[in-house]
Design an enzyme around this catalytic site. Structure first.
Site, PDB file in Angstrom:
ATOM      1  N   LYS A   9       0.829  -1.201   0.000  1.00 26.64           N
ATOM      2  CA  LYS A   9       0.000   0.000   0.000  1.00 26.64           C
ATOM      3  C   LYS A   9       0.873   1.265   0.000  1.00 26.64           C
ATOM      4  CE  LYS A   9      -3.909  -2.288   2.293  1.00 26.64           C
ATOM      5  NZ  LYS A   9      -4.814  -2.267   3.478  1.00 26.64           N
ATOM      6  N   TYR A  49     -12.259  -2.237  -3.318  1.00 28.73           N
ATOM      7  CA  TYR A  49     -12.819  -2.303  -1.965  1.00 28.73           C
ATOM      8  C   TYR A  49     -14.352  -2.247  -1.962  1.00 28.73           C
ATOM      9  CZ  TYR A  49      -8.254  -1.951   0.353  1.00 28.73           C
ATOM     10  OH  TYR A  49      -6.983  -2.206   0.841  1.00 28.73           O
ATOM     11  N   PHE A  57     -15.473   3.837   7.504  1.00 29.74           N
ATOM     12  CA  PHE A  57     -14.070   4.069   7.148  1.00 29.74           C
ATOM     13  C   PHE A  57     -13.821   4.114   5.642  1.00 29.74           C
ATOM     14  CE2 PHE A  57     -14.546  -0.567   7.754  1.00 29.74           C
ATOM     15  CZ  PHE A  57     -14.000  -1.069   6.576  1.00 29.74           C
ATOM     16  N   ASN A 112      -1.988   0.027   7.289  1.00 25.74           N
ATOM     17  CA  ASN A 112      -1.528  -1.324   7.599  1.00 25.74           C
ATOM     18  C   ASN A 112      -0.657  -1.986   6.531  1.00 25.74           C
ATOM     19  OD1 ASN A 112      -3.564  -1.916   5.843  1.00 25.74           O
ATOM     20  ND2 ASN A 112      -4.775  -3.158   7.250  1.00 25.74           N
ATOM     21  N   HIS A 115      -1.779  -5.418   1.461  1.00 22.76           N
ATOM     22  CA  HIS A 115      -3.053  -6.098   1.188  1.00 22.76           C
ATOM     23  C   HIS A 115      -2.783  -7.498   0.672  1.00 22.76           C
ATOM     24  CE1 HIS A 115      -7.078  -6.873  -0.468  1.00 22.76           C
ATOM     25  NE2 HIS A 115      -6.419  -7.421  -1.483  1.00 22.76           N
ATOM     26  N   GLU A 126      -9.531 -10.017  -7.790  1.00 21.47           N
ATOM     27  CA  GLU A 126      -8.557  -8.931  -7.635  1.00 21.47           C
ATOM     28  C   GLU A 126      -7.447  -9.021  -8.678  1.00 21.47           C
ATOM     29  OE1 GLU A 126      -9.315  -8.233  -2.844  1.00 21.47           O
ATOM     30  OE2 GLU A 126      -7.529  -9.337  -3.459  1.00 21.47           O
TER      31      GLU A 126
HETATM   32  P1  DAT Z   1      -7.925  -6.810   5.187  1.00 22.90           P
HETATM   33  O1  DAT Z   1      -7.119  -5.708   4.542  1.00 22.90           O
HETATM   34  O2  DAT Z   1      -7.196  -7.465   6.311  1.00 22.90           O
HETATM   35  O3  DAT Z   1      -8.486  -7.792   4.179  1.00 22.90           O
HETATM   36  P2  DAT Z   1     -10.620  -5.705   5.322  1.00 22.90           P
HETATM   37  O4  DAT Z   1     -10.847  -6.276   3.965  1.00 22.90           O
HETATM   38  O5  DAT Z   1     -11.610  -6.023   6.377  1.00 22.90           O
HETATM   39  O6  DAT Z   1      -9.181  -6.093   5.889  1.00 22.90           O
HETATM   40  O7  DAT Z   1     -10.541  -4.116   5.219  1.00 22.90           O
HETATM   41  C1  DAT Z   1      -9.851  -3.500   4.137  1.00 22.90           C
HETATM   42  C2  DAT Z   1      -9.051  -2.355   4.677  1.00 22.90           C
HETATM   43  O8  DAT Z   1      -9.921  -1.366   5.216  1.00 22.90           O
HETATM   44  C3  DAT Z   1      -8.132  -2.733   5.819  1.00 22.90           C
HETATM   45  O9  DAT Z   1      -6.877  -3.205   5.363  1.00 22.90           O
HETATM   46  C4  DAT Z   1      -8.019  -1.456   6.587  1.00 22.90           C
HETATM   47  C5  DAT Z   1      -9.372  -0.802   6.391  1.00 22.90           C
HETATM   48  N1  DAT Z   1     -10.270  -1.092   7.516  1.00 22.90           N
HETATM   49  C6  DAT Z   1     -10.936  -2.249   7.753  1.00 22.90           C
HETATM   50  N2  DAT Z   1     -11.672  -2.183   8.870  1.00 22.90           N
HETATM   51  C7  DAT Z   1     -11.480  -0.938   9.359  1.00 22.90           C
HETATM   52  C8  DAT Z   1     -11.959  -0.233  10.483  1.00 22.90           C
HETATM   53  N3  DAT Z   1     -12.808  -0.789  11.357  1.00 22.90           N
HETATM   54  N4  DAT Z   1     -11.527   1.040  10.663  1.00 22.90           N
HETATM   55  C9  DAT Z   1     -10.686   1.630   9.802  1.00 22.90           C
HETATM   56  N5  DAT Z   1     -10.184   1.016   8.702  1.00 22.90           N
HETATM   57  C10 DAT Z   1     -10.583  -0.242   8.480  1.00 22.90           C
HETATM   58 MG    MG Z   2      -9.924  -7.616   2.727  1.00 26.79          MG
END
Ligand code: DAT
Ligand code: MG
Length: 149
Positions: A9, A49, A57, A112, A115, A126
């Site tokens: 990222k 996304y 978020f 974080n 991805h 994806e």
């Molecule tokens: P991952 O990246 O582990 O697959 P995800 O698909 O649930 O996680 O979410 C995509 C991204 O969105 C994640 O890397 C960071 C952000 N994100 C997820 N949950 C969040 C939250 N509760 N608050 C803020 N950012 C969040």
């Molecule tokens: Mg995800």
């Protein structure tokens, strides 16, 4: 062989973690079959996304992921989807185990670093969003006999 989509990222690129992330996957034994640097458009970010559209978020996530270049990759290997998820650690770096990528390099959930696809079906979607079939390279690796029994 299973494939997964991995993306360093914008924060990972800015912090110089591209090599480290590639290195961890290479050393584990996974095979890199696609790689490019790009900056996501808002349209592409919203597609990537899509499952998070409407969540509180989401706007911040889209502005973060489009804020600078990313490095998009396709990795191949046995159980690579689940293995990369484990190597990345939990979505929230505060909850990610020490030694995982996010648990080593991250602090806030919105920064974080990396991805990785969450299932083989997601990986296919994806990969198709980021890569055309010609951009994926199939090749033999002689060292595979030292990685797979
Ligand atoms: P991952 O990246 O582990 O697959 P995800 O698909 O649930 O996680 O979410 C995509 C991204 O969105 C994640 O890397 C960071 C952000 N994100 C997820 N949950 C969040 C939250 N509760 N608050 C803020 N950012 C969040
Ligand atoms: Mg995800």
């Amino acid at each position: 062989m299973e494939r997964t989509f991995v993306m360093v990222k914008p924060d990972g690129v800015q912090r110089g973690l591209v090599g480290e992330i590639i290195s961890r996957l290479e050393k584990r034994g996974y095979k890199l079959i696609g790689l490019k640097m790009l900056r996501l458009t808002p349209e592409m970010a919203e597609k990537h996304y899509a499952e998070h559209r409407g969540k509180p978020f989401f706007p911040g996530l889209i502005s973060y992921i489009t804020s600078g270049p990313v490095v998009a990759m396709v990795w191949e290997g046995k159980n690579v989807v689940a293995a990369v998820r484990e190597m990345m650690g939990a979505t929230d770096p505060q909850k990610a185990l020490p030694g995982t990528i996010r648990g080593t390099y991250g602090i806030d959930i919105g920064r974080n670093v990396v991805h990785g696809s969450d299932s083989p079906a997601t990986a296919e979607r994806e990969i198709n969003l980021f890569f055309s079939p010609e951009e994926l390279v199939t090749y033999d690796r002689n060292l595979d006999v030292w990685i797979y029994e």
